[in-house]
Design a protein around this motif. Structure first.
Motif, PDB file in Angstrom:
ATOM      1  N   CYS A 191       0.819  -1.201   0.000  1.00 35.32           N
ATOM      2  CA  CYS A 191       0.000   0.000   0.000  1.00 35.32           C
ATOM      3  C   CYS A 191       0.859   1.260   0.000  1.00 35.32           C
ATOM      4  N   TRP A 192       0.320   2.242  -0.630  1.00 34.86           N
ATOM      5  CA  TRP A 192       0.969   3.552  -0.644  1.00 34.86           C
ATOM      6  C   TRP A 192      -0.045   4.589  -0.173  1.00 34.86           C
ATOM      7  N   THR A 193      -1.119   4.682  -0.882  1.00 33.52           N
ATOM      8  CA  THR A 193      -2.104   5.680  -0.497  1.00 33.52           C
ATOM      9  C   THR A 193      -2.864   5.197   0.743  1.00 33.52           C
ATOM     10  N   SER A 194      -3.363   6.163   1.465  1.00 28.71           N
ATOM     11  CA  SER A 194      -4.129   5.801   2.652  1.00 28.71           C
ATOM     12  C   SER A 194      -5.404   5.075   2.276  1.00 28.71           C
ATOM     13  N   VAL A 195      -5.960   5.470   1.142  1.00 32.51           N
ATOM     14  CA  VAL A 195      -7.231   4.846   0.795  1.00 32.51           C
ATOM     15  C   VAL A 195      -7.007   3.368   0.482  1.00 32.51           C
TER      16      VAL A 195
ATOM     17  N   PHE B 117       2.470  -4.462   6.645  1.00 31.20           N
ATOM     18  CA  PHE B 117       3.420  -3.380   6.931  1.00 31.20           C
ATOM     19  C   PHE B 117       3.177  -2.249   5.950  1.00 31.20           C
ATOM     20  N   TYR B 118       2.948  -1.069   6.519  1.00 30.23           N
ATOM     21  CA  TYR B 118       2.631   0.099   5.677  1.00 30.23           C
ATOM     22  C   TYR B 118       3.767   1.110   5.755  1.00 30.23           C
ATOM     23  N   PRO B 119       4.372   1.457   4.628  1.00 31.32           N
ATOM     24  CA  PRO B 119       5.640   2.186   4.669  1.00 31.32           C
ATOM     25  C   PRO B 119       5.613   3.673   4.324  1.00 31.32           C
ATOM     26  N   VAL B 120       4.459   4.266   4.062  1.00 32.17           N
ATOM     27  CA  VAL B 120       4.486   5.629   3.514  1.00 32.17           C
ATOM     28  C   VAL B 120       3.882   6.621   4.490  1.00 32.17           C
ATOM     29  N   GLN B 121       4.489   7.779   4.557  1.00 34.11           N
ATOM     30  CA  GLN B 121       3.999   8.799   5.486  1.00 34.11           C
ATOM     31  C   GLN B 121       2.516   9.022   5.288  1.00 34.11           C
ATOM     32  N   TYR B 122       1.812   9.243   6.364  1.00 33.58           N
ATOM     33  CA  TYR B 122       0.358   9.355   6.240  1.00 33.58           C
ATOM     34  C   TYR B 122      -0.186  10.268   7.319  1.00 33.58           C
ATOM     35  N   GLU B 123      -1.503  10.440   7.315  1.00 33.18           N
ATOM     36  CA  GLU B 123      -2.104  11.450   8.174  1.00 33.18           C
ATOM     37  C   GLU B 123      -2.309  10.983   9.607  1.00 33.18           C
ATOM     38  N   GLY B 124      -2.075   9.688   9.883  1.00 30.57           N
ATOM     39  CA  GLY B 124      -2.267   9.197  11.243  1.00 30.57           C
ATOM     40  C   GLY B 124      -3.728   8.939  11.555  1.00 30.57           C
TER      41      GLY B 124
ATOM     42  N   ASP C 270      -6.475  17.964  -2.769  1.00 25.22           N
ATOM     43  CA  ASP C 270      -7.709  17.995  -1.992  1.00 25.22           C
ATOM     44  C   ASP C 270      -8.147  16.604  -1.552  1.00 25.22           C
ATOM     45  N   TYR C 271      -7.528  16.109  -0.494  1.00 23.56           N
ATOM     46  CA  TYR C 271      -8.043  14.883   0.096  1.00 23.56           C
ATOM     47  C   TYR C 271      -7.510  14.723   1.508  1.00 23.56           C
ATOM     48  N   VAL C 272      -7.694  13.559   2.045  1.00 25.89           N
ATOM     49  CA  VAL C 272      -7.564  13.434   3.489  1.00 25.89           C
ATOM     50  C   VAL C 272      -6.168  13.757   4.025  1.00 25.89           C
ATOM     51  N   TYR C 273      -5.144  13.175   3.432  1.00 26.18           N
ATOM     52  CA  TYR C 273      -3.815  13.374   4.016  1.00 26.18           C
ATOM     53  C   TYR C 273      -3.416  14.844   4.095  1.00 26.18           C
ATOM     54  N   PRO C 274      -3.480  15.575   2.973  1.00 24.39           N
ATOM     55  CA  PRO C 274      -3.090  16.981   3.063  1.00 24.39           C
ATOM     56  C   PRO C 274      -4.011  17.794   3.973  1.00 24.39           C
TER      57      PRO C 274
ATOM     58  N   ILE D  63       1.089  18.674  -1.796  1.00 23.50           N
ATOM     59  CA  ILE D  63       0.577  18.179  -3.074  1.00 23.50           C
ATOM     60  C   ILE D  63       1.111  16.771  -3.253  1.00 23.50           C
ATOM     61  N   ASN D  64       0.224  15.900  -3.696  1.00 19.73           N
ATOM     62  CA  ASN D  64       0.620  14.506  -3.803  1.00 19.73           C
ATOM     63  C   ASN D  64       0.831  14.122  -5.261  1.00 19.73           C
ATOM     64  N   GLY D  65       1.831  13.320  -5.465  1.00 21.02           N
ATOM     65  CA  GLY D  65       2.023  12.715  -6.778  1.00 21.02           C
ATOM     66  C   GLY D  65       2.513  13.686  -7.819  1.00 21.02           C
TER      67      GLY D  65
ATOM     68  N   PHE E 279       6.337  17.260   1.498  1.00 22.68           N
ATOM     69  CA  PHE E 279       6.308  16.010   2.254  1.00 22.68           C
ATOM     70  C   PHE E 279       6.116  14.788   1.369  1.00 22.68           C
ATOM     71  N   SER E 280       5.845  15.015   0.123  1.00 21.08           N
ATOM     72  CA  SER E 280       5.633  13.852  -0.729  1.00 21.08           C
ATOM     73  C   SER E 280       6.699  13.735  -1.806  1.00 21.08           C
ATOM     74  N   LEU E 281       7.737  14.518  -1.676  1.00 23.41           N
ATOM     75  CA  LEU E 281       8.772  14.461  -2.697  1.00 23.41           C
ATOM     76  C   LEU E 281      10.056  13.885  -2.111  1.00 23.41           C
TER      77      LEU E 281
HETATM   78  C1  LEU Z   1       1.016  11.478   0.869  1.00 23.64           C
HETATM   79  C2  LEU Z   1       0.958  10.216   0.161  1.00 23.64           C
HETATM   80  C3  LEU Z   1       2.239   9.970  -0.514  1.00 23.64           C
HETATM   81  C4  LEU Z   1       0.577   9.039   0.982  1.00 23.64           C
HETATM   82  C5  LEU Z   1      -0.552   9.241   1.908  1.00 23.64           C
HETATM   83  N1  LEU Z   1      -0.522   8.261   2.914  1.00 23.64           N
HETATM   84  C6  LEU Z   1      -1.912   9.135   1.230  1.00 23.64           C
HETATM   85  O1  LEU Z   1      -2.889   9.253   1.804  1.00 23.64           O
HETATM   86  O2  LEU Z   1      -2.120   8.948   0.113  1.00 23.64           O
END
Ligand code: LEU
Ligand code: ATP
Ligand code: ATP
Ligand code: MG
Ligand code: MG
Lengths: 395, 263, 361, 236, 525
Positions: free
Chosen positions: A78-82, A99-106, A145-149, A218-220, A245-247
């Motif tokens: 997984c990468w995205t929170s969704v 195991f989830y490896p990518v920074q996220y919103e908690g 425009d979504y949850v993490y940011p 900004i993501n992606g 935070f996403s680069l």
């Molecule tokens: C910021 C992104 C790279 C990952 C983040 N966990 C998400 O919700 O998609």
């Protein structure tokens, strides 16, 4: 039977493939490395790679396939929170381990997921601390425009206020609910947005009086047009640095580096890390890349980055936990993880915590023309804390 | 000599109608009255506005100025300009187009079935079931247009002339009060043209019919009152001979009249 | 015939699963495929039989899914992270109380009603507008795509109160039953199967009625239909709404089985996927959409596991192949084969099978 | 007439889907003559013409034009080799202006076509009047005139006309008749005509062929087209 | 001041700044501050972007400036040199760079380059640093160029807002209002606020002039905003136009529902990337030659995409003209294949395409900022429209295209080589898509799914314009672009976009056939 099946669940196609394929690569490398060293409790790891195709219900289906059909002992993915949220019920249903490896919103702590990811306080908060210390007084928030940011920026908004930054110095716009409570801070664009003329013009105005910086969630790949527009408008990192935070280094491969020089990043690992462990890690990975035969793996100009290392760390932590628990049973492995296991990874020592997150070092880096970061500040052993919202509110 | 004008009630009247396209006046101050049960033939040069006039009546286009009125048997007058195509059709005005237009993916029989004069609302269509009467009517029409042996073939596989016939059949199946028939004989052999003429004549009295044709032999056969359109305007109205003898009509339309004279 | 085949499948599959010959995972997967099949059928009545190519069918599917998802979210109760009666994402976004439009969804009957009503109403409004002003052909297609695209963006927004990008997940109970139980999985499969059979049968019936004939007449020559006294607008609105409702129902059953609904589900590319199912199976055939949806999904599911690096290429080539060599889809191929066998006595039947235009030869 | 045939069809068979529509058609059109192809609706006249243009594929038989077999030549080559075609149903390019419709022919057939332009305008003055109007909005008869004009501009040595008088006002039919007779006199053109309007066909043709259910059943010089034949094959 | 240091040459001083730390570094910086040589800013900029390196150790150490890939200059002597070993990159710390940036800005005040002088004055003014005020004041009368002078004057006033006496403040506020200085706006507002809140001594006069000045600035700003929005709308419209024009041909003219259109855009993007790498290989990144890569990439992108288009047409599309809807399915399949092929060839990640120097930067016109890449985009879009129009409307080929698309069979019957026309047309449309891809590489991503971003928009543009109408497509892209940019400031990008989409839906209610609907009398069109 002397193998243990391990699932790899990332998007190899679709919109997220740009980021996620590198995680598949590093995982396969890690498995080979561990197998070469004798495997896990004497068993060789047998990876089962599936493509989630950036399709969230498909992620759930693939997760179930890994658990029910392939009977994998653990999944890295997984990468995205969704995508994580879509597989979460599946792991809980089958009592599996992810195991989830990518920074996220908690704001999450599933009993069946271990988050090697950066929590908001291991990335966004330290970055802001650094900027405050460096004398910046105005903060422009921008994100997808979504949850993490949205969440991250709300947390940061509270944090900035708590540090005495006046509301008018927080740019990007605020939205309040009927009671006047702020429910969203920052300027948001849709996924894949490609036209940042207006926003950059706004930032230029915002930063005209100096001491301003941009906090970028900004993501992606929308980052590319953003930075191109930013540079084209004549702004530089000395005038108004952007902290993203996403680069990571991996994303820099696709960005024109000269547009990014001097802008900031904050991660728990940088490829430029001078440690011996890191040098060996990079060299081994490069060597592995050259000889691997998995199709579609790019061999030139490869880099390592935080999500990759957190994936790598995840595998070793799992190995350590399995060996501690003397079992592949997810429940026992999780218990071992919660009791605290450590691994000396390329980015320093990481230690698992009972709240399913990691204690790790955090680095602030500045982008160099070669797409690397040079560390300008580090915070050691930051304890991952998934639940932050509301904790900085004074009133 | 046939009766030229029966002093009956009107079914359709057009008064002061004009229609232009990008400045070109296709219909120009046209007045036209159609009696109840009347069989009217309309002739006129290519581009005179005959088909456009039918377009106006059936709601395909709306006039720029002027009125189009349909006089119902119960005495009510309906302004056609305000109605949509299907509403006009439901009043009882049906049309055959100049180029044959049928449901190509339906069988010949279904083409007729869909044209039967039944309630055409959505719900009725859902719960419609064929009655014996429907079957009889369909058979009757198929008989007339002589496509009975091809009833189960797709209309798309008919030849040009057969499609013409099928469309006439569809027109008959609707049992309309007013039939607008645009060049029914085009692509038909002389014999068939004559049969078409007889068919139209047999409708006279029960239905009002407007026929547009260029085949003078055919026109002569069915002619009662003939209207000549020219440049969107009525040039002449009268019996076949009156019209055919008119020098202007000859000049703009008939030409040397070799074939008509010979007949 | 095909109906009984389907019915047999719907009956035998659960029995096999009870006997342990099919895993609960497979049941779950097939349950979703059945929903896809229904979705494909809903597009087929529009596209295959009425000539309206809707590129936004995924929207109605998702709307049905969201409507039912709201109910499922409320049924989670106080369990997960925040231990409040609000769905987690609302706590998370700082809501203090449930927004008004969420409240009725505690009632399962209301939820089911909404599953039908929401897609239906959206389709009605959009359809009435579009068909009245005689938008047709590609214009209609692109508009439906624009509609679903706009909806996607709207649903992505956090503040739209539907969970933003993450959507709804982590369902726990459905009509009082634990959603993770195998028996629930099975029940959902059966429900999907029944929906499939009912829709299949219903559409077969519809096609036989005069309504069905008018529908196809509209496809061939809409103007002719109007001049024959049918209000094609009414017919089209009706069929559009019906199709949206069917799609919504499919979505509602799909969501508890997939375990997630989020805006991704209404992205324009999803709408195209559905079109592809129908086309591959055989547009304008009764069985085509069913077989197309299931086969493509199977192929995708299998190949993403077996050839994670190549599956897109495989799938893409399959589409190209189908177009070139099976102009009427899989079902069309069967029909051709049947016709061929029948006509074999008649000697060489010409190349009619591949409608390759003459001038191109 | 002893000239060698400009066009011959030998044993031409055509089928749509599974059904055989042309069951061995033999036609031969001598050079510089007008040949009428007659027959009831649906007997396959249009199909025969289409097979000459290569729009429908032959399942058997051969078509020879000016001594060369047309087999394997696509429609475009056939047109370039000198066959002009006025289809039933006109097939105007609806979104091209009248002038552009004509220009398509000119652009392919060059100067020879341009030379013909005046002739066409003289025959159909309406085409000159409505130069700028879109082909699709013309009246039926105007479109028919455009279709004939367009085909004439391809400067054909064989002109195929599928019911050219359909929908055309009497005075112009007369002119078309004159034009055909004129063409026959002044050029080498051969004309193959399908026509329901018997008087017209009789007055312009040299030869006739009658088709019935996909085959030619009668042929001969036009003078031999007796009322009996007409009654037998052309009436219902 | 350190006597020894002030004797050193500027170059030597710079070397000391680079090599030393702590006090001796600070001392060197202090001396450099006094010098005014352009080499300073050159070196600082090179230092910033990692072009300063050292060679050797201890006493022997040499400081080098990298001129271009593998080419160095000895900083001390300024002479070119081929390093005998591997030079080690030396980097300035962040704080050092900030300090040096100030020095450079001060230096730039005297730079011969006008735009540098303006930028420096602007920046130093905005910093409101007391130290710079005298120098700025002194420099104002020395400026001969009007624009430069105005910039210096403005900088002085802005600085005076904070550092001046009260009368100076008042006159500065008034003057800033007169020149409608945008950067000053926030400062004036702050001043006003400060005065209002300082209850002890309210400065009525200052408040009065501040209010007037603010109003003037705001009014002017509104104008500028409108103008900028227009320009941005044009540029967004041009992007839409470029990405959709190829589709206006393959879909609009030919009726092929080409879902692989986006991938042709991507082919153009990747071609640009390959050409760029080729140029890097041949000329090196720094060379003047590199800047030309984009010029070479444009035709290359066109040709490569056009070739791919031709192959696709011959191999697939030509069999589908009678079944247009099926072209959707087939091209959708092609699009999937192409995307994955990109991933396998170039990797799943996006690739980096750098803008050539001459496309970076921007030009300021009456307060409106026009970046070069946007301007060239607009110009280029115009050219594409013109050329396409000429080809289609004025050539025989164009006539054949239109005839063939309206009735393939009939045009063959008239001798039009329809299969060749089909192939060329499809290739042309694909080539246009490739061109769009080349241009997009300058403002956005180049990656496997880059095309997907644009496909929905492209179809929308074509449909709104009226399928088959090229002028319509041009107008509709401009219209949509303007609307989008016009709404964004009010609604934000997301709601703006949603509103545009609904706007389009509504628009088609009134114009169901698009802007320029093709009119037809036939019953089944
Ligand atoms: C910021 C992104 C790279 C990952 C983040 N966990 C998400 O919700 O998609
Ligand atoms: N939509 C339109 N746009 C422009 N001109 C039109 C349109 N419809 C009709 N016209 C013009 O109006 C005139 C009348 O056309 P109409 O079809 O009514 O003629 P007609 O009398 O039926 O001729 P014909 O006997 O050839 O069928 C023609 O010149 C035609 O070009
Ligand atoms: N596209 C088609 N598909 C199937 N059958 C067709 C098709 N076109 C024509 N036919 C059939 O072929 C036969 C011959 O048609 P054709 O058009 O050649 O007749 P025709 O002699 O020109 O008649 P008409 O005088 O009515 O124009 C007809 O029976 C018709 O039904
Ligand atoms: Mg007419
Ligand atoms: Mg015919």
């Amino acid at each position: 039977e002397d193998t243990v099946k391990v699932g790899v669940l990332h998007s190899l196609s679709g919109t997220m493939a740009i980021s996620e394929t590198s995680l598949r690569d590093i995982l396969l490398f890690t498995f080979d490395e561990i197998n070469a060293a004798g495997g896990v409790m004497g068993k060789k790891i047998e990876p089962v790679v599936v493509d989630g195709a950036s399709d969230w219900p498909l992620f759930a289906e693939k997760a179930e396939q890994l658990l029910a059909q392939d009977k994998t002992a653990v999944t890295f993915g997984c990468w995205t929170s969704v995508s994580r949220k879509s597989v979460l019920p599946v792991y809980e249903k089958y009592n599996g381990l992810l195991f989830y490896p990518v920074q996220y919103e908690g704001e999450e702590m599933s009993p069946n997921i271990f988050y090697t990811a950066e929590a908001v306080n291991q990335q966004a908060i330290p970055a802001v601390d650094f900027l405050l210390e460096d004398g910046y007084k105005k903060f422009y928030l921008i994100g997808t425009d979504y949850v993490y940011p949205q969440t991250t920026n709300l947390v940061l908004f509270e944090y900035l206020l708590s540090k005495g930054i006046p509301v008018e110095n927080i740019g990007g716009g605020l939205r309040k609910d009927a009671d006047g409570e702020v429910i969203s801070a920052g300027n948001y664009t849709p996924f894949g947005h490609s036209d940042f003329q207006q926003i950059v013009a706004d930032i230029k105005k915002f930063s005209a009086s100096g001491d301003a910086c941009v906090i970028n969630t900004i993501n992606g790949d929308a980052n590319v047009p953003f930075f191109k527009e930013f540079a084209a408008s004549g702004l530089t990192s000395e005038d108004c640095p952007v902290v993203s935070f996403s680069l990571s280094e991996d994303e820099f491969r696709s960005l024109p580096a000269k547009d990014l020089v001097g802008h900031l990043g904050c991660w728990t690992y940088f490829m430029s890390n001078e440690s011996e462990a890191n040098k060996k890690f990079i060299a081994d990975f490069q060597a592995w890349l050259q000889k691997t035969e998995v199709p579609g793996i790019v061999k030139e100009n490869r880099v390592t980055c935080s999500p990759m290392v957190l994936s790598y760390n995840g595998v070793y932590l799992w190995k350590a936990a399995v060996e501690k628990a003397k079992s592949f049973e997810p429940e026992k492995v999780m218990a071992a993880l919660k009791s605290g296991v450590s691994f000396d990874g390329p980015g320093g020592t990481v230690t698992s915590q009972s709240n399913h997150h990691l204690t790790k070092n955090v680095y602030i880096g500045e982008t160099l023309e070669n797409g690397q970061f040079s560390v300008i500040k580090s915070f050691d052993n930051v304890v991952g804390e998934p639940f932050l919202k509301g904790t900085f509110m004074k009133k | 000599m046939a009766v030229l004008y029966r002093d009956t009630d009107l079914t359709l009247s057009a008064e002061g109608v004009s229609k232009s396209f990008d400045g070109f006046k296709a219909i120009n101050d046209l007045n036209f009255y159609l009696g109840d049960g009347e069989l009217r033939t309309v002739i006129g040069p290519n581009g005179a506005g005959k088909s456009t006039f039918m377009d106006l009546i059936t709601g395909r286009t709306t006039p720029d100025v002027g009125s189009l009125t349909f006089h119902q048997p119960d005495g009510h007058d309906v302004d056609l300009c305000k109605l949509r195509e299907y509403q006009i059709n439901r009043l009882g005005i049906a049309r055959k187009f100049q180029t044959p237009s049928v449901y190509t993916q339906h069988t010949v029989r279904d083409n007729i079935l869909l044209s039967l004069n039944r309630d055409r609302g959505v719900l009725r269509a859902l719960f419609y079931s064929e009655t014996q009467q429907d079957r009889d009517e369909i058979d009757e029409v198929l008989e007339i247009i002589r496509l009975g042996d091809r009833r189960d073939e797709l209309a798309g596989s008919l030849s040009h002339g057969q499609k013409q016939w099928l469309e006439i059949g569809m027109l008959l199946a609707q049992k309309p009060r007013v039939l607008l028939v645009d060049e029914p004989a085009a692509g038909m052999s002389d014999e068939e043209t004559e049969r078409t003429g007889e068919l139209l004549l047999s409708l006279e009295g029960k239905h009002s019919v407007v026929v547009v044709e260029h085949d003078m032999e055919f026109v002569r056969q069915i002619a009662r009152k003939v209207t000549v359109l020219h440049q969107g305007h009525v040039l002449k109205e009268g019996s076949f001979d009156e019209v055919a003898g008119d020098p202007t009509v000859k000049e703009v339309y008939l030409g040397r009249q070799k074939h008509t004279d010979a007949a | 015939m095909t109906f009984f085949l389907l019915a047999a499948f719907v009956i035998i599959f659960p029995i096999l699963s009870q006997m342990g010959m099919i895993s609960s995972f497979q049941v779950g997967v097939w349950g979703k495929y059945l929903c896809y099949a229904v979705l494909a059928m809903s597009l087929n009545i529009l596209w295959g039989y009425t000539g309206l190519l809707c590129l936004g069918q995924c929207l109605f599917f998702a709307l049905g899914g969201y409507a039912f998802g709201m109910y499922l979210m409320l049924m989670i109760g106080e369990d997960p992270v925040y231990k409040t009666a609000l769905p987690d994402f609302m706590d998370f976004q700082g809501y203090k109380e449930l927004p008004w439009h969420w409240k009725p969804f505690y009632n399962p009957f209301f939820a089911v009603f909404a599953v039908v009503a929401v897609p239906g109403v959206v389709a009605f409004i959009f359809g009435a507008l579009a068909f009245r002003s005689r938008i047709k052909g590609v214009y209609f297609s692109i508009l439906t795509q624009a509609l679903t695209y706009a909806a996607t963006l709207l649903f992505f927004r956090n503040e739209f109160t539907f969970g933003g990008n993450n959507g709804f997940t982590d369902f726990k109970f459905i009509f009082g039953a634990d959603i993770r139980e195998e028996s629930t999985t099975l029940a959902l499969f059966v429900a999907s199967g029944i929906l499939l059979l009912v829709v299949y049968w219903g559409l077969a019936w519809l096609l036989k009625t005069k309504f069905g004939k008018v529908q196809r007449a509209i496809r061939d020559s809409e103007n002719r239909v109007r001049f024959s006294g049918y209000s094609s607008t009414h017919y089209k609105v009706f069929i559009f709404v019906l199709s949206a409702i069917i799609a919504g129902l499919a979505g509602a059953l799909y969501v508890p089985q997939a375990g997630i609904i989020n805006p991704e589900e209404m992205k324009p590319s999803k709408g195209l996927d559905i079109v592809v199912w129908v086309a591959v199976g055989g547009r304008g055939t009764k069985f085509g959409p069913v077989i197309g949806a299931i086969l493509i999904s199977l192929l995708k599911s299998w190949s993403t596991r077996a050839f994670p690096e190549y599956w897109l290429i495989i799938l893409g080539l399959v589409f190209v192949f189908v177009v070139l060599f099976m102009p009427d889809g899989i079902v069309g191929l069967f029909e051709k084969a049947k016709a061929y066998l029948r006509a074999r006595k008649g000697g060489e039947s010409d190349s009619g099978s591949s409608n390759i235009p003459v001038e191109a030869k | 007439m002893m000239t060698e045939p400009q066009l011959t069809l030998e044993g031409v068979q055509v089928s749509y889907d599974e059904s055989l529509i042309l069951r061995g058609v033999d036609i031969s059109a001598p050079k510089n003559s007008v040949v009428s192809l007659l027959g009831r609706n649906g007997v396959g006249k249009t199909t025969a013409l289409k097979s000459i243009m290569g729009i429908v594929p032959l399942t058997a038989g051969e078509i020879t034009f000016e001594g060369n077999s047309l087999t394997g030549k696509n429609t475009e080559k056939r047109s370039r080799s000198g066959i002009g075609y006025v289809p039933q149903g006109r097939d105007i390019f609806p979104n091209l202006s009248v002038w552009e419709n004509l220009k398509v022919s000119i652009s392919v057939h060059g100067q020879a076509a341009r030379d013909r332009l005046d002739e066409v305008y003289e025959l159909f003055p309406v085409l000159a009047e409505m130069k700028e109007r879109k082909g699709g909005v013309l009246s039926g008869g105007q479109q028919q005139q455009l279709a004939i004009g367009r085909a004439l501009l391809t400067n054909p040595s064989l002109l195929i006309l599928d019911e050219p008088t359909e929908g055309i006002q009497p005075s112009i039919i007369d002119q078309i008749e004159d034009a055909i007779l004129h063409l026959k006199k002044t050029s080498e053109m051969t004309i193959l005509l399908v026509e329901q309007y018997l008087d017209f066909a009789k007055s312009v043709s040299d030869h006739f062929y009658i088709m019935e259910r996909g085959s030619v059943v009668e042929r001969g010089e036009i003078a031999l087209l007796s009322d009996e034949l007409v009654a037998q094959y052309l009436s219902v | 001041m350190d006597q020894r240091l002030s004797k050193l040459s500027t170059r030597a001083l710079l070397i000391q700044v680079i090599l030393s730390t702590g006090e001796s570094q600070t001392a060197a910086i202090d001396v450099i501050r006094e010098r005014g040589e352009p080499i300073i800013s050159e070196v600082v900029e090179a230092w910033r972007i990692g072009r300063i390196s050292t060679l050797g150790e201890g006493e022997e150490v040499q400081v080098l400036i990298q001129v271009s890939e593998g080419q160095y200059e000895d900083l001390l002597t300024g002479s070119a040199l081929t390093p005998s070993g591997e030079p080690k990159i030396n980097r300035a710390t962040r704080s050092l760079r900030k300090v040096l940036k100030r020095i450079v800005d001060l230096l730039d005040l005297k730079s011969p380059d006008m735009s540098k002088r303006i930028a420096a004055a602007e920046k130093l003014g905005l910093s409101q640093n007391e130290e710079y005020l005298p120098e700025l004041r002194e420099l104002v009368p020395k400026q001969s160029d009007k624009k430069v002078k105005a910039a210096f004057q403005e900088a002085v006033w802005i600085s005076e807002l904070k550092n001046g006496r009260i009368d100076e403040k008042i006159s500065a506020v008034t003057s800033l209002g007169e020149v409608k200085s945008y950067p000053a706006r926030d400062f004036i507002e702050a001043l006003l606020k400060e005065s209002r809140e300082a209850k002890v001594e309210r400065l009525d006069e200052l408040e009065a002039v501040a209010e007037i000045a603010l109003k003037k600035i705001d009014d002017h700003q509104k104008l500028v905003e409108v103008a900028s929005t227009l320009v941005r709308g044009l540029s967004t419209g041009s992007v839409l136009l470029l990405v959709s024009y190829g589709l206006a041909i393959t879909f609009g003219q030919m009726g092929v529902i080409n879902m692989a259109h986006g991938e042709f855009i991507a082919i153009g993007g990747y071609t640009t990337y390959v050409v760029q790498n080729f140029f890097v290989g041949v000329f090196g990144v720094e060379s003047a030659g590199f800047g030309w890569y984009f010029i070479a990439a444009l035709p290359a992108a066109f040709v490569v995409s056009a070739l791919c288009g031709a192959i696709l047409e011959k191999g697939l599309i030509q069999f589908l003209y009678k079944r247009p809807l099926e072209s959707l399915l087939a091209t959708w399949g092609v699009s999937m294949v192409l995307q994955q092929v990109f991933r396998l060839w170039f990797g799943a990640a996006n690739v980096a395409v750098a803008s050539p120097e001459w496309l970076s930067g921007s030009y300021e016109l009456a307060g409106i900022s026009l970046s070069y890449n946007r301007i060239s985009l607009i110009v280029f879009a115009l050219i594409v429209v013109l050329v396409t129009w000429l080809l289609l409307a004025k050539t025989n080929w164009g006539l054949h295209v239109r005839a063939t698309m309206q009735n393939r069979q009939m045009s063959s019957c008239l001798g039009v080589p329809s299969s060749r026309v089909n192939m060329l047309t499809f290739a042309f449309g694909s080539g246009l898509a490739g061109l769009a891809g080349a241009f997009l590489s300058q403002i956005g991503n180049v990656g496997p799914s880059m095309g997907q971003t644009y496909i929905v928009d492209s179809f929308m543009v074509v449909v709104v314009g009226g399928v088959g109408n090229l002028l319509g497509a041009a107008l509709s892209s401009m219209g949509i672009g303007m609307l989008d940019q016009g709404l964004q400031p009010v609604l934000g990008p997301v709601m703006g976009k949603i509103t545009v989409l609904f706007g389009i839906i509504l628009f088609l209610q009134f114009k169901p056939g698009g802007l320029f609907a093709a009119r037809s009398r036939s019953l089944d069109d």
